[in-house]
Design a protein around this motif. Structure first.
Motif, PDB file in Angstrom:
ATOM      1  N   ARG A  27       0.814  -1.212   0.000  1.00  0.00           N
ATOM      2  CA  ARG A  27       0.000   0.000   0.000  1.00  0.00           C
ATOM      3  C   ARG A  27       0.850   1.266   0.000  1.00  0.00           C
ATOM      4  O   ARG A  27       0.458   2.286  -0.545  1.00  0.00           O
ATOM      5  CB  ARG A  27      -0.962   0.001   1.195  1.00  0.00           C
ATOM      6  CG  ARG A  27      -2.211  -0.798   0.850  1.00  0.00           C
ATOM      7  CD  ARG A  27      -3.290  -0.546   1.855  1.00  0.00           C
ATOM      8  NE  ARG A  27      -3.104  -1.388   3.013  1.00  0.00           N
ATOM      9  CZ  ARG A  27      -3.960  -1.438   4.008  1.00  0.00           C
ATOM     10  NH1 ARG A  27      -5.026  -0.686   3.994  1.00  0.00           N
ATOM     11  NH2 ARG A  27      -3.752  -2.240   5.028  1.00  0.00           N
ATOM     12  N   ARG A  61       0.414   4.095  -2.718  1.00  0.00           N
ATOM     13  CA  ARG A  61       0.190   5.486  -2.310  1.00  0.00           C
ATOM     14  C   ARG A  61       1.200   6.397  -3.013  1.00  0.00           C
ATOM     15  O   ARG A  61       0.843   7.461  -3.523  1.00  0.00           O
ATOM     16  CB  ARG A  61       0.330   5.615  -0.787  1.00  0.00           C
ATOM     17  CG  ARG A  61      -0.344   6.856  -0.245  1.00  0.00           C
ATOM     18  CD  ARG A  61      -0.346   6.908   1.279  1.00  0.00           C
ATOM     19  NE  ARG A  61      -0.888   5.699   1.874  1.00  0.00           N
ATOM     20  CZ  ARG A  61      -0.230   4.927   2.730  1.00  0.00           C
ATOM     21  NH1 ARG A  61       1.009   5.210   3.076  1.00  0.00           N
ATOM     22  NH2 ARG A  61      -0.798   3.862   3.231  1.00  0.00           N
ATOM     23  N   THR A  99     -17.950  -6.726   7.104  1.00  0.00           N
ATOM     24  CA  THR A  99     -17.971  -5.280   6.986  1.00  0.00           C
ATOM     25  C   THR A  99     -19.127  -4.939   6.058  1.00  0.00           C
ATOM     26  O   THR A  99     -19.082  -5.272   4.881  1.00  0.00           O
ATOM     27  CB  THR A  99     -16.646  -4.775   6.377  1.00  0.00           C
ATOM     28  OG1 THR A  99     -15.584  -5.200   7.223  1.00  0.00           O
ATOM     29  CG2 THR A  99     -16.631  -3.275   6.247  1.00  0.00           C
ATOM     30  N   VAL A 104     -17.102  -0.150   0.204  1.00  0.00           N
ATOM     31  CA  VAL A 104     -16.856   0.739  -0.932  1.00  0.00           C
ATOM     32  C   VAL A 104     -16.603  -0.127  -2.160  1.00  0.00           C
ATOM     33  O   VAL A 104     -15.885  -1.126  -2.085  1.00  0.00           O
ATOM     34  CB  VAL A 104     -15.631   1.631  -0.637  1.00  0.00           C
ATOM     35  CG1 VAL A 104     -15.223   2.427  -1.866  1.00  0.00           C
ATOM     36  CG2 VAL A 104     -15.941   2.569   0.524  1.00  0.00           C
ATOM     37  N   ARG A 151      -9.537   5.112  -4.551  1.00  0.00           N
ATOM     38  CA  ARG A 151     -10.417   4.652  -3.463  1.00  0.00           C
ATOM     39  C   ARG A 151      -9.668   3.744  -2.509  1.00  0.00           C
ATOM     40  O   ARG A 151      -9.862   3.796  -1.301  1.00  0.00           O
ATOM     41  CB  ARG A 151     -11.613   3.911  -4.054  1.00  0.00           C
ATOM     42  CG  ARG A 151     -12.597   4.885  -4.634  1.00  0.00           C
ATOM     43  CD  ARG A 151     -13.984   4.321  -4.801  1.00  0.00           C
ATOM     44  NE  ARG A 151     -14.807   5.378  -5.386  1.00  0.00           N
ATOM     45  CZ  ARG A 151     -15.797   5.176  -6.234  1.00  0.00           C
ATOM     46  NH1 ARG A 151     -16.133   3.935  -6.574  1.00  0.00           N
ATOM     47  NH2 ARG A 151     -16.475   6.175  -6.714  1.00  0.00           N
ATOM     48  N   THR A 153      -6.312   3.625  -1.897  1.00  0.00           N
ATOM     49  CA  THR A 153      -5.278   4.280  -1.103  1.00  0.00           C
ATOM     50  C   THR A 153      -5.894   5.254  -0.109  1.00  0.00           C
ATOM     51  O   THR A 153      -5.411   5.385   1.006  1.00  0.00           O
ATOM     52  CB  THR A 153      -4.247   5.007  -1.989  1.00  0.00           C
ATOM     53  OG1 THR A 153      -4.941   5.806  -2.933  1.00  0.00           O
ATOM     54  CG2 THR A 153      -3.378   4.042  -2.725  1.00  0.00           C
ATOM     55  N   GLU A 154      -6.980   5.918  -0.506  1.00  0.00           N
ATOM     56  CA  GLU A 154      -7.585   6.879   0.420  1.00  0.00           C
ATOM     57  C   GLU A 154      -8.299   6.188   1.579  1.00  0.00           C
ATOM     58  O   GLU A 154      -8.230   6.632   2.718  1.00  0.00           O
ATOM     59  CB  GLU A 154      -8.552   7.809  -0.316  1.00  0.00           C
ATOM     60  CG  GLU A 154      -7.800   8.891  -1.069  1.00  0.00           C
ATOM     61  CD  GLU A 154      -8.692   9.726  -1.969  1.00  0.00           C
ATOM     62  OE1 GLU A 154      -9.910   9.525  -1.965  1.00  0.00           O
ATOM     63  OE2 GLU A 154      -8.132  10.577  -2.690  1.00  0.00           O
ATOM     64  N   GLY A 155      -8.992   5.095   1.269  1.00  0.00           N
ATOM     65  CA  GLY A 155      -9.737   4.420   2.321  1.00  0.00           C
ATOM     66  C   GLY A 155      -8.918   3.367   3.054  1.00  0.00           C
ATOM     67  O   GLY A 155      -9.340   2.861   4.083  1.00  0.00           O
ATOM     68  N   TYR A 162      -8.241   0.426   1.803  1.00  0.00           N
ATOM     69  CA  TYR A 162      -8.848  -0.878   1.538  1.00  0.00           C
ATOM     70  C   TYR A 162      -7.898  -1.736   0.709  1.00  0.00           C
ATOM     71  O   TYR A 162      -7.183  -1.240  -0.134  1.00  0.00           O
ATOM     72  CB  TYR A 162     -10.158  -0.728   0.759  1.00  0.00           C
ATOM     73  CG  TYR A 162     -11.117   0.228   1.408  1.00  0.00           C
ATOM     74  CD1 TYR A 162     -11.574  -0.002   2.696  1.00  0.00           C
ATOM     75  CD2 TYR A 162     -11.537   1.368   0.750  1.00  0.00           C
ATOM     76  CE1 TYR A 162     -12.449   0.887   3.299  1.00  0.00           C
ATOM     77  CE2 TYR A 162     -12.411   2.266   1.343  1.00  0.00           C
ATOM     78  CZ  TYR A 162     -12.858   2.009   2.623  1.00  0.00           C
ATOM     79  OH  TYR A 162     -13.716   2.897   3.216  1.00  0.00           O
ATOM     80  N   LEU A 164     -11.751  -4.239  -3.281  1.00  0.00           N
ATOM     81  CA  LEU A 164     -12.965  -3.521  -3.659  1.00  0.00           C
ATOM     82  C   LEU A 164     -13.819  -4.460  -4.505  1.00  0.00           C
ATOM     83  O   LEU A 164     -13.349  -4.954  -5.529  1.00  0.00           O
ATOM     84  CB  LEU A 164     -12.635  -2.291  -4.516  1.00  0.00           C
ATOM     85  CG  LEU A 164     -11.797  -1.160  -3.929  1.00  0.00           C
ATOM     86  CD1 LEU A 164     -11.564  -0.102  -5.011  1.00  0.00           C
ATOM     87  CD2 LEU A 164     -12.469  -0.542  -2.727  1.00  0.00           C
TER      88      LEU A 164
END
Lengths: 170, 155
Positions: free
Chosen positions: A158, A162, B81, B85, B99, B101-103, B105, B108
């Motif tokens: 991750r 990122r 869960t 998303v 989605r 990287t921001e959340g 997760y 998906l």
């Protein structure tokens, strides 16, 4: 593979031009096609700002290790022996594939029974592309980052995503 | 080829994901775990009446079952869960990446235009996409980065 010196068309992968003996090895080195690729090739692992690793002892029980993973919100813990030597890595995936539903009363057993021993590692100076290669090749999501033989950090897939998404969407 | 551009124009369906491994909310955690072990995957999609109602991941297993000391006989409805998303298969890959990287997760669920689950996009699959995009850069990495010879032997 066209020789830049004399224009002779050589077999792909040739080390020198069959016509003029020009050294062709540099033609095979990868060159970046865009800025993201260049960043992956040139930026070291340290620019991912590796998190400090969460670690346990080989004698830590599975129950404690799982608790530590949940409390620290991490997917893997490093198993360190005497003097901080890296012995293995214990991850969520190990819980899923080696324990859950397969064994009874594993909670009080030491984590060293179920860890992945001698994990692949990188150093903070290695390029991100190198880390990506190791992760993809081995199917790992985490790599300990070593300095002077000891784990100083840990990076995950991750962190790399990122890094890439920041470059793409900045 | 510019990755930033490709992430905008290439859609999620291009990633050839395997179909979703779907269970019902009434199925037990034990069933989910054995399916995940069989398929070597990190999550199952929980589906009711053809719609995604939840997702059960290895993280859920760790947090809500193993760490909490709850039994594997629990139903997925009790520990999944809910309302995860998702992305559509027609969405650009860049949106899925953002989605994730921001959340934070790792998985998906991917839906078609009728909101039916057609697959699961994992962080690993996105990593694979990057590697496929930069095969030269990634595959040509030496086994030990410090042992690269600048010249050929004898040169």
């Amino acid at each position: 593979m066209i020789c830049p010196n004399c224009g002779h068309d050589n077999l792909p992968g040739a080390e020198e031009c069959a016509q003029c003996m020009q050294d062709l090895t540099h033609l095979d080195r990868p060159c970046a096609q865009d800025r993201i690729e260049r960043a992956l090739m040139e930026e070291p692992v340290r620019s991912l700002q590796p998190a400090r690793p969460v670690s346990v002892r080989p004698t830590t029980t599975v129950r404690q290790a799982v608790q530590i993973m949940v409390e620290n919100s991490v997917g893997a813990v490093l198993v360190l022996g005497d003097g901080g030597k890296l012995l293995g890595i214990f991850s969520e995936r190990d819980v899923l594939n080696r324990l859950a539903g397969l064994r009874d009363q594993y909670e009080e057993l030491p984590v060293s029974h179920f860890m992945t021993p001698d994990p692949e590692t990188v150093s903070a100076d290695d390029k991100i592309a190198f880390a990506l290669h190791k992760m993809d090749g081995g199917g790992y999501r985490h790599l300990p980052v070593m300095a002077e033989g000891k784990p100083q950090g840990i990076i995950s897939v991750r962190d790399i995503l990122r890094f890439v998404s920041q470059l793409c969407f900045e | 080829m510019d990755l930033a551009k490709n992430l905008k124009i290439e859609s999620v369906c291009r990633l050839n994901m395997s179909g979703p491994v779907a269970l019902s909310p009434r199925d037990s955690v034990r069933q989910a775990v054995s399916v995940m072990q069989q398929h070597r995957i990190g999550c199952v999609v929980v589906v009711q009446d053809g719609k995604v109602t939840g997702i059960f991941t290895e993280r859920d297993l760790l947090k809500r079952i193993v760490a909490a000391g709850r039994p594997l006989t629990l139903s997925l409805a009790e520990c999944m869960t809910p309302n995860p998303v998702t992305v559509r298969s027609s969405d650009p890959i860049g949106l899925a990446l953002r989605r994730m990287t921001e959340g934070g997760y790792r998985h998906l669920p991917v839906l078609d235009e009728q909101d039916r689950p057609v697959g699961v996009l994992s962080v690993r699959r996105i990593m694979r996409y990057l590697v496929e995009h930069f095969p030269q850069t990634v595959y040509n990495q030496p086994p030990d980065p410090n042992a690269v010879q600048k010249d050929r032997d004898g040169a």
